[in-house]
Every structure is written in structure tokens, then in C-alpha cells.
Write a protein that holds these residues in place. Structure first.
Motif, PDB file in Angstrom:
ATOM      1  N   HIS A   1      30.971 -31.034  27.344  1.00 50.28           N
ATOM      2  CA  HIS A   1      29.366 -31.418  26.926  1.00 50.28           C
ATOM      3  C   HIS A   1      28.673 -30.059  26.488  1.00 50.28           C
ATOM      4  CE1 HIS A   1      25.779 -33.936  26.800  1.00 50.28           C
ATOM      5  NE2 HIS A   1      25.340 -32.971  27.357  1.00 50.28           N
ATOM      6  N   LYS A   2      28.704 -29.156  27.196  1.00 49.41           N
ATOM      7  CA  LYS A   2      27.926 -27.827  27.071  1.00 49.41           C
ATOM      8  C   LYS A   2      29.040 -26.905  26.328  1.00 49.41           C
ATOM      9  CE  LYS A   2      24.746 -28.802  29.846  1.00 49.41           C
ATOM     10  NZ  LYS A   2      23.318 -28.733  29.237  1.00 49.41           N
TER      11      LYS A   2
ATOM     12  N   ASP B   1      19.547 -24.555  32.949  1.00 44.20           N
ATOM     13  CA  ASP B   1      19.331 -25.595  32.076  1.00 44.20           C
ATOM     14  C   ASP B   1      18.924 -26.856  32.708  1.00 44.20           C
ATOM     15  OD1 ASP B   1      19.072 -26.519  29.405  1.00 44.20           O
ATOM     16  OD2 ASP B   1      21.145 -27.346  29.535  1.00 44.20           O
TER      17      ASP B   1
ATOM     18  N   THR C   1      19.024 -30.128  30.034  1.00 47.52           N
ATOM     19  CA  THR C   1      20.263 -30.990  29.888  1.00 47.52           C
ATOM     20  C   THR C   1      19.690 -32.644  29.526  1.00 47.52           C
ATOM     21  OG1 THR C   1      21.426 -29.742  31.226  1.00 47.52           O
ATOM     22  CG2 THR C   1      22.228 -31.974  30.841  1.00 47.52           C
TER      23      THR C   1
ATOM     24  N   LYS D   1      25.010 -21.873  23.780  1.00 44.90           N
ATOM     25  CA  LYS D   1      26.264 -21.605  23.791  1.00 44.90           C
ATOM     26  C   LYS D   1      26.686 -19.982  23.775  1.00 44.90           C
ATOM     27  CE  LYS D   1      28.074 -25.847  21.793  1.00 44.90           C
ATOM     28  NZ  LYS D   1      28.906 -26.228  20.723  1.00 44.90           N
TER      29      LYS D   1
ATOM     30  N   VAL E   1      25.898 -20.920  32.128  1.00 44.35           N
ATOM     31  CA  VAL E   1      24.787 -21.760  32.044  1.00 44.35           C
ATOM     32  C   VAL E   1      24.800 -22.759  33.706  1.00 44.35           C
ATOM     33  CG1 VAL E   1      23.825 -23.905  31.030  1.00 44.35           C
ATOM     34  CG2 VAL E   1      24.523 -21.870  29.655  1.00 44.35           C
TER      35      VAL E   1
END
Length: 373
Positions: A93-94, A202, A206, A215, A220
Motif C-alpha cells: 500500500h505504501k 504519516d 494514511t 515514496k 515512513v
């Protein structure tokens, strides 16, 4: 032991005394308090996922199969397939190689930063970073310098002067009390130019704010307790950096693992985020609606960058009085005071959820109209 009562009285005199407020929840945005029905504009369940049918069903299935506790720390016998599945989902997801899941977001910041910083490190961080990051900086033993909020020229100046063998640039993606978004593109440029690691929290971003430059960070961290609707925290990084964190992060090594039911619920929440974009769209529709109504009433707010809309009142007593006024009208928005925010910056911190209805927003508007008058 006279100091105990003296310090409590001092807190009360300064309007900084706190107490637990117990709410009887009906759903994620409604509860009763002191026997009165309340509409809540103060939580962090931004997408309403804590009550989503798929998320609840995933938790119930896991309880039936695996019970309610993990029973041990991750590096003893506390890891199970549910942890691995969640970590793989978060990493994907990240957009990072690997994720590590902690028992709380606070622990994710505490454990991750102290795992990579030591007395040979210098940390440069934004003045408004969360308490968990500040505590982590102090526990790490690293030297540190603070730059004024979002003053990236000063940030670069401090980093350029550092002679430390390891330098870490520390920021939040979304600042939780002000709701503004960091310029991660600029921070990434600064960290590259000065050979530093970029560490971004984050927690409030999120599921709420899409930041492509995320990115470009080296690490993170985040929480599962806000838009994800559950509890726990995470860190994502490259494979090698994640391996180092796993071997050095004391909260990861020594705290009991997240229960499998929480992992399964969080995993499902990420799936819902990705598969039901209407929730994100509804959240932002609500954010803009609340902002527009507050502006009409004459409140001074910056254009919204996140789900946090601060109404700054300044004086602590004024903020407490506004909270009581809202309570009388069935709106629950606690006053935020020092040390959560700087002295003289007390506020009503209004947070918006995708679960709020048009009627909820209208009720908030009418209540805030009376506060303004």
C-alpha cells in the motif's frame, strides 16, 4: 507529598487540568455523554472504518479462530500469518519493500527512531512534530536541532551545518493539530543534497491525503488507529533498513504483539480503502462542506489540507468555555490546550469523517454559530 496537590491545583488555575470523559458510543460519530446525545467532531476514524461491516466481520472471524490475544512478543512466539499478511499489505500500500507492525503508533515512532539513531547522530525536526517523535528523539541519545514549523530554508541551514556521521530529517506528513501538509518534495530534495535519512510520520495522512513524494522518504511510520479504524502502528522501509529496525527496536522486540483479530481487521480496512474509493470522496466532500460553513460564520481557517480543521481561540479558558457551549448543544469537540499545542494557541480541533451525515454537519454549523456570537 504536598507537591501532588499543589501541582494539581496549579493545573486547574491555569485551565490545563484534564480528566477522562466517558462516552457511551452508538456509532463512530454519535454517543451519549452525561446522559445527553452527542454528535462527535473530534475523533480520528476518518473513513469510518472502525464500524465498516467488512472490517468487523474480519475481526469476528479471527476471534473465533484465534482468540483475543497474541500471547507473546513478535520475536518469541507472538507472530502468526495474520501479522505477515498485514505487513505485506501495508508495504504494498505504501510502496516500500517491507513493513513492521507495532502494538501502537506511539511505539512505532519510539521504536523505529531509537533503532536508527544514537549519540553519533544528529536529528533535525519540525517544531510541531508529535510528542511520540519528540520522546523518541530524546530517548535516542542523538544531538538534535529544531526548525520553525515548515520553515524549510531554516531546516536546510541546520542540516548543512551538521557534522554528524549520521543525519536524520524528521517530519510529519500531516500535522495532527494544525492539519497542514508538509512539503515532502522539498524535504526529499534537502535530505538528498545533505546525505540525510528522511523519516516521515504519516499517522494523519494514511487514507486521507495522497502525497506522491512520500515514496522518497527512507522510513515512513503510521498508525492503524486513525483512518484504518483499529489500533497499532507500523514502519515501512527498505528490506535492509527494516531488518536493522527489527533487530534494534525495543518496543518491537519486547512488547506483546498485536492480537491476530486486530491484524485481520486492519488488513481488511486497507482492502476497503483500496476497493471503495467512495469513502475517500465522501470524506473530502464532508471536509469541504464543514470548512465552507465555518468560513461563512466568520471563523478564520486556512483552506483544508486534511481532515483536521483547527479553530484557534488562543486563551485556554476561552477554548474550555467554547467546549462547554458546544456540549449544551449536543456537539462534542474538546478544547485542545498546552502542552498538546503551544501556549496561547488553544483551540477547538474539529475533525471530519466520511461517516458524518449532512444533518451532522448542519448541527455542527448551528452550534458553532452560537459559539461565534
Amino acid at each position: 507529598m504536598n507537591f501532588i496537590l499543589e501541582e494539581l491545583e496549579e493545573l486547574k488555575a491555569k485551565h490545563l487540568y484534564r480528566e477522562i470523559r466517558e462516552l457511551d458510543y452508538q456509532d463512530g460519530t454519535h454517543a451519549s455523554y452525561r446522559g445527553k446525545a452527542m454528535t462527535l467532531f473530534c475523533g480520528n476514524d476518518y473513513l469510518g472504518l472502525s464500524r465498516h461491516p467488512r472490517v468487523k466481520a474480519a475481526a469476528i472471524r479471527a476471534i473465533e479462530k484465534m482468540g483475543v490475544g497474541a500471547g507473546a512478543a513478535r520475536l518469541t512466539s507472538g507472530s502468526c500469518p495474520s501479522h505477515r499478511k498485514l505487513e505485506e499489505k501495508i508495504a504494498a500500500h505504501k510502496g516500500f519493500d517491507r513493513a513492521l507492525v507495532y502494538s501502537a503508533g506511539y511505539l512505532a515512532n519510539l521504536g523505529t527512531l531509537t533503532a536508527i539513531a544514537d549519540e553519533k547522530t544528529e536529528i533535525i525536526f519540525d517544531k510541531l512534530c508529535h510528542a511520540s517523535l519528540i520522546d523518541a528523539v530524546k530517548l535516542s541519545g542523538a544531538a538534535f536541532r529544531v526548525f520553525p514549523h515548515s520553515d524549510y530554508d531554516r531546516c536546510e541551514e541546520l542540516l548543512a551545518k551538521s557534522t554528524a556521521t549520521r543525519k536524520i530529517l524528521l517530519a510529519e506528513s500531516v500535522f495532527g493539530m494544525d492539519g497542514d501538509v508538509a512539503d515532502l518534495e522539498r524535504l526529499a530534495e534537502i535530505k538528498t543534497k545533505h546525505n540525510a535519512l528522511l523519516f516521515v510520520d504519516d499517522a494523519h495522512g494514511t487514507g486521507v491525503v495522497k502525497i506522491p513524494a512520500m515514496k522518497k522518504a527512507d522510513i515512513v511510520t503510521g498508525t492503524l488507529s486513525k483512518a484504518v479504524g483499529s489500533i497499532g502502528g507500523f514502519a515501512v522501509a527498505s528490506k535492509d533498513l527494516a531488518d536493522l529496525i527489527l533487530n534494534r527496536a525495543r518496543p518491537f522486540m519486547f512488547a506483546t504483539a498485536l492480537p491476530p483479530m486486530i491484524c485481520e481487521a486492519a488488513y481488511e480496512a486497507f482492502c476497503v480503502m483500496e476497493e471503495e474509493p467512495a469513502l475517500f470522496q465522501k470524506l473530502w466532500s464532508n471536509i469541504h462542506a464543514v470548512y465552507a460553513e465555518l468560513k461563512k460564520l466568520g471563523f478564520e481557517l486556512e483552506a483544508p489540507q486534511s481532515a483536521v480543521l483547527p479553530v484557534i481561540l488562543g486563551d485556554e479558558k476561552k477554548a474550555l468555555d467554547a467546549f462547554e457551549q458546544l456540549l449544551e448543544q449536543g456537539i462534542f469537540v474538546p478544547a485542545i490546550r498546552y502542552p498538546t499545542v503551544p501556549k496561547g494557541k488553544a483551540r477547538l480541533r474539529i475533525t471530519v469523517s466520511a461517516a458524518h451525515t449532512d444533518a451532522d454537519i448542519q448541527k455542527l454549523t448551528e452550534a458553532m454559530r452560537k459559539v461565534k456570537s
